[in-house]
Scaffold this motif. Structure first.
Motif, PDB file in Angstrom:
ATOM      1  N   ILE A  71      48.779 -37.948  -7.319  1.00 30.66           N
ATOM      2  CA  ILE A  71      48.853 -38.018  -8.250  1.00 30.66           C
ATOM      3  C   ILE A  71      48.708 -37.598  -9.314  1.00 30.66           C
ATOM      4  O   ILE A  71      49.577 -36.464 -10.030  1.00 30.66           O
ATOM      5  CB  ILE A  71      49.356 -39.911  -8.909  1.00 30.66           C
ATOM      6  CG1 ILE A  71      49.821 -40.591  -7.592  1.00 30.66           C
ATOM      7  CG2 ILE A  71      50.152 -39.872 -10.077  1.00 30.66           C
ATOM      8  CD1 ILE A  71      50.567 -42.264  -8.236  1.00 30.66           C
ATOM      9  N   GLU A  72      47.356 -37.648  -9.528  1.00 28.82           N
ATOM     10  CA  GLU A  72      46.671 -36.448 -10.249  1.00 28.82           C
ATOM     11  C   GLU A  72      46.466 -34.838  -9.921  1.00 28.82           C
ATOM     12  O   GLU A  72      47.081 -34.185 -11.242  1.00 28.82           O
ATOM     13  CB  GLU A  72      45.048 -36.527 -10.739  1.00 28.82           C
ATOM     14  CG  GLU A  72      45.145 -38.627 -11.162  1.00 28.82           C
ATOM     15  CD  GLU A  72      45.636 -38.311 -12.357  1.00 28.82           C
ATOM     16  OE1 GLU A  72      45.472 -37.781 -13.416  1.00 28.82           O
ATOM     17  OE2 GLU A  72      46.362 -39.001 -12.900  1.00 28.82           O
ATOM     18  N   ASP A  73      46.784 -35.067  -8.875  1.00 31.54           N
ATOM     19  CA  ASP A  73      47.226 -33.634  -8.853  1.00 31.54           C
ATOM     20  C   ASP A  73      47.965 -33.298  -8.922  1.00 31.54           C
ATOM     21  O   ASP A  73      48.521 -31.899  -8.658  1.00 31.54           O
ATOM     22  CB  ASP A  73      46.147 -32.998  -6.890  1.00 31.54           C
ATOM     23  CG  ASP A  73      45.300 -33.284  -6.806  1.00 31.54           C
ATOM     24  OD1 ASP A  73      44.423 -33.219  -7.623  1.00 31.54           O
ATOM     25  OD2 ASP A  73      44.586 -33.546  -5.181  1.00 31.54           O
ATOM     26  N   LEU A  74      49.143 -33.938  -8.352  1.00 36.40           N
ATOM     27  CA  LEU A  74      51.137 -33.034  -8.570  1.00 36.40           C
ATOM     28  C   LEU A  74      51.070 -33.073 -10.643  1.00 36.40           C
ATOM     29  O   LEU A  74      51.654 -32.455 -10.908  1.00 36.40           O
ATOM     30  CB  LEU A  74      51.013 -34.350  -7.900  1.00 36.40           C
ATOM     31  CG  LEU A  74      52.999 -34.034  -8.280  1.00 36.40           C
ATOM     32  CD1 LEU A  74      53.215 -33.180  -7.444  1.00 36.40           C
ATOM     33  CD2 LEU A  74      53.952 -35.540  -7.989  1.00 36.40           C
ATOM     34  N   LYS A  75      49.955 -34.367 -10.969  1.00 42.05           N
ATOM     35  CA  LYS A  75      50.682 -33.869 -12.077  1.00 42.05           C
ATOM     36  C   LYS A  75      49.745 -32.838 -12.455  1.00 42.05           C
ATOM     37  O   LYS A  75      50.487 -31.801 -13.605  1.00 42.05           O
ATOM     38  CB  LYS A  75      49.936 -34.940 -13.109  1.00 42.05           C
ATOM     39  CG  LYS A  75      50.658 -36.382 -12.918  1.00 42.05           C
ATOM     40  CD  LYS A  75      49.762 -37.275 -13.962  1.00 42.05           C
ATOM     41  CE  LYS A  75      50.517 -38.562 -13.553  1.00 42.05           C
ATOM     42  NZ  LYS A  75      49.873 -40.157 -14.332  1.00 42.05           N
ATOM     43  N   GLN A  76      48.621 -32.260 -12.689  1.00 44.20           N
ATOM     44  CA  GLN A  76      48.095 -30.847 -12.632  1.00 44.20           C
ATOM     45  C   GLN A  76      48.630 -30.136 -12.332  1.00 44.20           C
ATOM     46  O   GLN A  76      48.747 -28.738 -13.509  1.00 44.20           O
ATOM     47  CB  GLN A  76      46.378 -30.639 -12.424  1.00 44.20           C
ATOM     48  CG  GLN A  76      45.782 -30.161 -13.113  1.00 44.20           C
ATOM     49  CD  GLN A  76      45.341 -29.491 -14.457  1.00 44.20           C
ATOM     50  OE1 GLN A  76      45.306 -30.660 -14.440  1.00 44.20           O
ATOM     51  NE2 GLN A  76      45.830 -29.075 -15.081  1.00 44.20           N
ATOM     52  N   ALA A  77      49.429 -29.728 -11.505  1.00 42.56           N
ATOM     53  CA  ALA A  77      50.675 -28.653 -10.590  1.00 42.56           C
ATOM     54  C   ALA A  77      51.018 -28.455 -11.791  1.00 42.56           C
ATOM     55  O   ALA A  77      52.069 -27.384 -11.784  1.00 42.56           O
ATOM     56  CB  ALA A  77      50.617 -29.415  -9.330  1.00 42.56           C
ATOM     57  N   ARG A  78      51.786 -30.050 -12.667  1.00 42.24           N
ATOM     58  CA  ARG A  78      52.910 -29.229 -12.944  1.00 42.24           C
ATOM     59  C   ARG A  78      52.841 -28.992 -14.701  1.00 42.24           C
ATOM     60  O   ARG A  78      53.768 -27.984 -14.962  1.00 42.24           O
ATOM     61  CB  ARG A  78      54.092 -30.990 -13.045  1.00 42.24           C
ATOM     62  CG  ARG A  78      55.095 -30.942 -13.928  1.00 42.24           C
ATOM     63  CD  ARG A  78      56.367 -30.162 -13.644  1.00 42.24           C
ATOM     64  NE  ARG A  78      57.584 -29.294 -14.361  1.00 42.24           N
ATOM     65  CZ  ARG A  78      57.846 -28.770 -14.966  1.00 42.24           C
ATOM     66  NH1 ARG A  78      57.576 -27.547 -13.801  1.00 42.24           N
ATOM     67  NH2 ARG A  78      59.048 -28.802 -15.673  1.00 42.24           N
TER      68      ARG A  78
END
Length: 542
Positions: A440-447
């Motif tokens: 989830i954190e990786d996804l937020k950072q990618a966004r």
């Protein structure tokens, strides 16, 4: 209708005119405002700081009208409304929208258009203290302008800031209301920012003292905290919610608001994250399909996704709070609600005759049976009622006593199972939950880095959050089971012998242990031991 009333209002000649007065207390948010325990706005009245009381508004308005020859025939009072804050409403066509809700204001305009006050008197105009008492919402201002412009009914104020009687005055009124609306929005934004900062620092909210703490909302109240700890232990060990509610009400223990306890209120107290030391807030979720809002108390999280520890003393451990949460997430069970029946086993006993299965009813023994006073039977309703077969009957008092023994034996068997459990094993999917958090954190950072589209972000986020929710639920259930295994189960024999135990509590214990107890039929004239006629069904046996 001519413009005579408008012209006379402009000149200040009110001879023969009847007026209604609209008074309102301001409940707009202020920067010094505190929050209620659930995190919602307390909306303190601003009387004495920015505006006069409703009594003073009415007095000044009467003097203003009567000094010019007019007469006040009715007073509309809005004691608890905001002229700015929007609420969710359902429109006549079924759509959901957000509007400023002021039924008294809208009723006053309707009466003014019709020229008749609620008391039957003729009404020619409406007077308010100033423009802020009339509205801070442009939509409501246009409704007021429509009343003046098309129905020729004057709306005036006594401070001179509101002029709806001329084109220039109406244009200026739109500017004033727009600025007042912006001022309210700016204040609300600053208040929300302040509240969020307080949440992140773990500062307790204002409002009513929460049960278990003293007035400072930080220090534990020893007696109430002990009640909560004892209740948590009993719930984890298998006690029904209603048993605790009935006991507290019997002892005269009241909630923080001084009211009797209910299962819902007790569940709200026990599931609030504040109980284990976390700072909590009220979360509001809107369902666009149903047009409804749901409210829940949740923990406040910091920028790293960790729960914020509040500036107050905890009562339970985090593990105990999670176990209580797991109990609630499992959904309502038999025995968790209010039992108002007069017999122990109604609703639990079932007819064991083929193709029936109806619930047995309690029937008092007729005098012709020669039974002791108060003797009764559990019976299947007759065929004529359409609710049974009429083929099963069993003595009530003896059945109640036998079921008590079966209940005690059931709990003793559970106790043996717990004793067989040694040390609590760690939850086997902890690493899997940690990986989901990382994803989830990786996804937020990618966004944030614009590496993925918004469509993909929200699609993937929904999947990760659903998996996270399932894993958290499984972990909570695991922790609850581990805590229950470490503790001692409810001593039903001791509970049953309590002098203050109620029938409702007894029924709750029976219904929690047994999903049903089937009563087998016997042939005419045959004698079968009572124990052989009862087939208890538990959650495990089902």
């Amino acid at each position: 209708m001519s413009d005579e009333l408008i012209q006379r209002a402009q000149w200040g000649h009110f001879d023969g005119m009847n007026f209604a007065v609209l008074t309102r207390l301001s409940t707009e948010e202020t920067e010094g405002e505190e929050l209620e325990p659930d995190g919602k706005s307390a909306n303190r009245y601003m009387t004495g700081r920015d505006i006069k009381s409703t009594a003073e508004q009415e007095k000044d308005s009467r003097e203003f009208i009567e000094a010019r020859g007019g007469r006040v025939v009715f007073v509309y009072t809005e004691p608890d409304t905001s002229a700015w804050k929007r609420r969710r409403v359902r429109l006549p066509d079924g759509r959901v929208a957000y509007r400023v809700v002021r039924p008294v204001f809208e009723g006053a305009l309707g009466d003014l258009k019709a020229g008749r006050a609620p008391n039957g008197e003729r009404v020619d105009g409406l007077i308010v203290y100033d423009v802020d008492r009339l509205t801070r919402d442009p939509r409501h201002l246009e409704d007021a302008i429509e009343t003046v412009e098309h129905y020729h009914r004057p709306i005036i104020d006594i401070t001179g800031t509101l002029d709806l009687l001329t084109d220039n005055g109406r244009a200026m009124a739109r500017v004033i209301v727009a600025m007042a609306n912006k001022q309210s929005a700016d204040t609300s934004r600053r208040v929300k920012r302040k509240h969020k900062a307080m949440q992140q620092k773990g500062i307790p909210a204002g409002g009513t003292r929460p049960f278990g703490w003293k007035e400072d909302r930080r220090t534990v109240e020893p007696d109430q905290a002990k009640l909560i700890r004892d209740a948590a232990k009993r719930l984890i060990d298998g006690a029904p919610w209603y048993a605790i509610v009935a006991e507290w009400n019997e002892k005269g223990i009241v909630s923080a608001k001084g009211k009797k306890w209910s299962v819902r209120v007790l569940q709200e107290v026990m599931s609030n994250p504040r109980i284990c030391g976390y700072r909590s807030r009220t979360a509001v979720e809107f369902n666009p399909e149903t047009g409804t809002e749901s409210w829940s108390i949740v923990a406040v999280y910091d920028d790293e996704g960790k729960p914020v520890v509040g500036q107050h003393q905890p009562i339970l451990t985090v593990a105990e709070w999670q176990a209580i949460t797991a109990i609630l997430e499992e959904g309502p069970k038999r025995g968790s609600g209010h039992n108002a029946r007069k017999y122990l086993l109604t609703g639990t006993l079932r007819c064991g005759k083929d193709n029936c299965g109806a619930k047995l009813r309690a029937m008092k023994a007729p005098p012709s049976h020669g039974k002791p006073e108060g003797h009764f039977y559990y019976m299947c309703a007759g065929k004529a009622t359409g609710q049974g077969c009429g083929g099963v009957s069993i003595a009530g008092p003896q059945t109640d006593e036998l079921v008590k023994k079966l209940l005690i034996a059931h709990h003793e068997e559970q106790a043996k199972r717990r004793q067989a459990v040694t040390a609590a094993e760690p939850w086997p999917k902890e690493e899997q939950l940690a990986r989901v958090h990382e994803d989830i954190e990786d996804l937020k950072q990618a966004r944030r880095n614009r590496q993925i589209s918004a469509e993909r972000y929200y699609r993937d986020l929904a999947e990760y959050e659903a998996e996270e929710q399932q894993l958290k639920k499984a972990r909570n259930a695991w922790q609850r089971k581990a805590l229950a295994n470490q503790g001692r189960p409810i001593d039903i024999a001791k509970e049953w012998a309590r002098p203050d135990i109620t029938l409702a509590e007894k029924r709750a214990y029976v219904e929690q242990a047994f999903t049903a107890i089937v009563v087998l039929p016997v042939g005419k004239g045959s004698r079968v031991p009572l124990r052989e006629r009862l087939v208890p069904l538990t959650a495990e046996s089902d």
